[in-house]
Design a protein around this motif. Structure first.
Motif, mmCIF file in Angstrom:
data_model
loop_
_atom_site.group_PDB
_atom_site.id
_atom_site.type_symbol
_atom_site.label_atom_id
_atom_site.label_comp_id
_atom_site.label_asym_id
_atom_site.label_seq_id
_atom_site.Cartn_x
_atom_site.Cartn_y
_atom_site.Cartn_z
ATOM 1 N N GLY A 107 0.791 -1.213 0.000
ATOM 2 C CA GLY A 107 0.000 0.000 0.000
ATOM 3 C C GLY A 107 0.827 1.269 0.000
ATOM 4 O O GLY A 107 2.003 1.273 0.392
ATOM 5 N N SER A 108 0.206 2.388 -0.418
ATOM 6 C CA SER A 108 0.907 3.663 -0.516
ATOM 7 C C SER A 108 1.286 4.238 0.846
ATOM 8 O O SER A 108 2.197 5.060 0.947
ATOM 9 N N GLN A 109 0.609 3.812 1.913
ATOM 10 C CA GLN A 109 0.955 4.308 3.244
ATOM 11 C C GLN A 109 2.380 3.917 3.612
ATOM 12 O O GLN A 109 3.102 4.677 4.262
ATOM 13 N N ARG A 110 2.789 2.723 3.188
ATOM 14 C CA ARG A 110 4.167 2.285 3.449
ATOM 15 C C ARG A 110 5.158 3.209 2.755
ATOM 16 O O ARG A 110 6.233 3.493 3.292
ATOM 17 N N VAL A 111 4.817 3.689 1.576
ATOM 18 C CA VAL A 111 5.687 4.629 0.858
ATOM 19 C C VAL A 111 5.896 5.895 1.676
ATOM 20 O O VAL A 111 7.028 6.379 1.831
ATOM 21 N N GLU A 112 4.821 6.439 2.216
ATOM 22 C CA GLU A 112 4.924 7.672 3.002
ATOM 23 C C GLU A 112 5.743 7.442 4.270
ATOM 24 O O GLU A 112 6.542 8.300 4.666
ATOM 25 N N GLU A 113 5.575 6.278 4.882
ATOM 26 C CA GLU A 113 6.366 5.961 6.076
ATOM 27 C C GLU A 113 7.855 5.930 5.754
ATOM 28 O O GLU A 113 8.679 6.467 6.508
ATOM 29 N N LEU A 114 8.185 5.324 4.618
ATOM 30 C CA LEU A 114 9.594 5.187 4.258
ATOM 31 C C LEU A 114 10.213 6.519 3.835
ATOM 32 O O LEU A 114 11.385 6.779 4.114
ATOM 33 N N LEU A 115 9.449 7.358 3.164
ATOM 34 C CA LEU A 115 9.966 8.676 2.799
ATOM 35 C C LEU A 115 10.344 9.464 4.051
ATOM 36 O O LEU A 115 11.370 10.172 4.073
ATOM 37 N N GLN A 116 9.557 9.338 5.089
ATOM 38 C CA GLN A 116 9.901 9.964 6.363
ATOM 39 C C GLN A 116 11.127 9.298 6.977
ATOM 40 O O GLN A 116 12.046 9.975 7.472
ATOM 41 N N LEU A 117 11.165 7.977 6.919
ATOM 42 C CA LEU A 117 12.235 7.226 7.563
ATOM 43 C C LEU A 117 13.601 7.548 6.973
ATOM 44 O O LEU A 117 14.594 7.649 7.700
ATOM 45 N N VAL A 118 13.674 7.732 5.653
ATOM 46 C CA VAL A 118 14.966 8.005 5.008
ATOM 47 C C VAL A 118 15.181 9.493 4.748
ATOM 48 O O VAL A 118 16.071 9.877 3.998
ATOM 49 N N ALA A 119 14.357 10.334 5.375
ATOM 50 C CA ALA A 119 14.528 11.800 5.317
ATOM 51 C C ALA A 119 14.415 12.351 3.902
ATOM 52 O O ALA A 119 15.189 13.214 3.485
ATOM 53 N N LEU A 120 13.424 11.847 3.141
ATOM 54 C CA LEU A 120 13.182 12.348 1.791
ATOM 55 C C LEU A 120 11.779 12.932 1.622
ATOM 56 O O LEU A 120 11.386 13.258 0.507
ATOM 57 N N ALA A 121 11.045 13.078 2.699
ATOM 58 C CA ALA A 121 9.659 13.548 2.581
ATOM 59 C C ALA A 121 9.582 14.916 1.920
ATOM 60 O O ALA A 121 8.693 15.167 1.088
ATOM 61 N N ASP A 122 10.506 15.811 2.250
ATOM 62 C CA ASP A 122 10.466 17.166 1.694
ATOM 63 C C ASP A 122 10.824 17.206 0.213
ATOM 64 O O ASP A 122 10.465 18.161 -0.484
ATOM 65 N N ARG A 138 19.508 7.140 -0.566
ATOM 66 C CA ARG A 138 18.451 7.025 0.429
ATOM 67 C C ARG A 138 17.151 6.518 -0.211
ATOM 68 O O ARG A 138 16.400 5.759 0.411
ATOM 69 N N LEU A 139 16.896 6.934 -1.445
ATOM 70 C CA LEU A 139 15.723 6.426 -2.160
ATOM 71 C C LEU A 139 15.864 4.929 -2.409
ATOM 72 O O LEU A 139 14.895 4.166 -2.286
ATOM 73 N N GLY A 140 17.065 4.497 -2.730
ATOM 74 C CA GLY A 140 17.309 3.068 -2.907
ATOM 75 C C GLY A 140 17.083 2.289 -1.625
ATOM 76 O O GLY A 140 16.529 1.184 -1.641
ATOM 77 N N LEU A 141 17.499 2.864 -0.499
ATOM 78 C CA LEU A 141 17.254 2.214 0.787
ATOM 79 C C LEU A 141 15.753 2.085 1.053
ATOM 80 O O LEU A 141 15.287 1.052 1.534
ATOM 81 N N ALA A 142 15.012 3.149 0.746
ATOM 82 C CA ALA A 142 13.560 3.093 0.933
ATOM 83 C C ALA A 142 12.951 1.986 0.081
ATOM 84 O O ALA A 142 12.082 1.233 0.543
ATOM 85 N N TRP A 168 24.133 9.572 9.624
ATOM 86 C CA TRP A 168 22.729 9.155 9.578
ATOM 87 C C TRP A 168 22.626 7.692 9.166
ATOM 88 O O TRP A 168 21.868 6.913 9.755
ATOM 89 N N LEU A 169 23.389 7.311 8.126
ATOM 90 C CA LEU A 169 23.344 5.935 7.637
ATOM 91 C C LEU A 169 23.796 4.964 8.713
ATOM 92 O O LEU A 169 23.180 3.901 8.898
ATOM 93 N N ARG A 170 24.863 5.313 9.429
ATOM 94 C CA ARG A 170 25.353 4.436 10.489
ATOM 95 C C ARG A 170 24.262 4.186 11.530
ATOM 96 O O ARG A 170 23.985 3.047 11.901
ATOM 97 N N ASP A 171 23.633 5.247 11.998
ATOM 98 C CA ASP A 171 22.583 5.093 13.006
ATOM 99 C C ASP A 171 21.394 4.313 12.441
ATOM 100 O O ASP A 171 20.780 3.497 13.141
ATOM 101 N N PHE A 172 21.084 4.566 11.161
ATOM 102 C CA PHE A 172 19.962 3.906 10.502
ATOM 103 C C PHE A 172 20.196 2.395 10.424
ATOM 104 O O PHE A 172 19.316 1.593 10.775
#
Length: 301
Positions: A107-122, A138-142, A168-172
């Protein structure tokens, strides 16, 4: 207990070139494993065989006990980023993920969650073709995380990241491992892996030269030891030298190359010596890497 990833006797020939040569290693859940080797050592070829993109000449590579093509639910089992991830430059980051999600029944909700998670929402509305290399990583990680997989396989995920992005990647990645996932990272960011990895697999010319917990490999490397200074340092040096330690320095400061800080501290306490400084001298991961591989390269990567 079964390993999350198991590579056993893996070999790949490209004509007369042996890119991977009888390679074996394992990756366990809840741990980050660094996969190190010079350019051309066979790292990418190994990852492609693990993911079913290249057929091995011999040997096997499995994820959760199965070859990748035999996985019944690969999207929810293993996520991967190779070559920074493939994307259509004209699509926005959000639409890129939505396309992949739809194809996998996510579902598309997972997409929105991941965009936030990898700091690409903006930046999700922008065309991915205009993303920096770090943003594409970061998009590849998402994309790799769309199915909330148990295993992650990442080829050079720190490429293009600035120091803040690397942190960021290390902590992620540490967070992903703490959730019980197995994370395999191929990387040339040696110093960064020294702060991220639990285990290290080092290869050269397609063959394994080391596999162990990172701390074990570091402790076996040359160049460690301790530096000691203080009023009684000369006497300490004499005591350690007589006990067979490798001691160098002058009357004000010595370096003990083959003893830990704890071992030297015991001698100081036993002889009631006055010491003002006791500092570990750790070999860097770069030192270990070049010591193990000789700094050389192999064939195709």
């Amino acid at each position: 207990m079964a390993h999350a990833i198991e590579v056993a006797g893996l070999t790949k020939h490209f004509g007369p070139v042996k890119a991977v040569d009888d390679l074996s290693f394992t990756v366990d859940e809840g741990r980050v494993t660094g996969f190190l080797g010079p350019n051309g050592a066979g790292k990418t070829t190994t990852l492609r065989m693990l993911l079913g993109l290249v057929n091995p000449t011999s040997g096997s590579a499995t994820v959760l006990g199965q070859p990748f093509p035999a996985l019944r639910d690969p999207v929810h089992t293993v996520g991967a980023v190779l070559d920074g991830g493939m994307l259509h430059p004209g699509r926005s980051g959000r639409n890129h993920l939505r396309t992949l999600a739809k194809a996998s029944g996510i579902g598309s909700q997972r997409v929105e969650e991941l965009l936030q998670l990898v700091a690409l929402a903006d930046a999700a509305h922008r065309r991915a073709g205009g993303y920096s290399l770090g943003m594409r990583q970061r998009l590849g990680l998402a994309a790799a995380l769309l199915g909330d997989p148990k295993v992650l396989v990442l080829d050079e995920p720190a490429n293009g990241l600035d120091p803040q992005g690397i942190r960021w990647l290390r902590d992620f990645l540490r967070q992903l491992a703490s959730e019980g996932r197995a994370v395999l990272i191929s990387s040339h960011q040696l110093a960064e892996l020294g702060q991220t990895a639990d285990d290290v697999v080092v290869i050269a010319k397609g063959r394994s030269v080391a596999q162990a917990p990172l701390q074990d490999i570091m402790s076996r490397a040359r160049g460690g030891g301790v530096r000691v200074a203080g009023p009684d340092v000369r006497r300490l040096g004499d005591i350690l030298y007589q006990a067979g330690a490798r001691v160098s320095g002058d009357p004000t400061q010595i370096t003990v190359a083959d003893r830990t800080g704890e071992e030297v501290g015991r001698v100081i306490a036993e002889h009631q010596l006055v010491i003002s400084e006791l500092v570990p001298i750790g070999a860097s991961l770069e030192d270990v890497y070049f010591e193990l591989t000789g700094g050389g390269a192999g064939g195709p990567s």
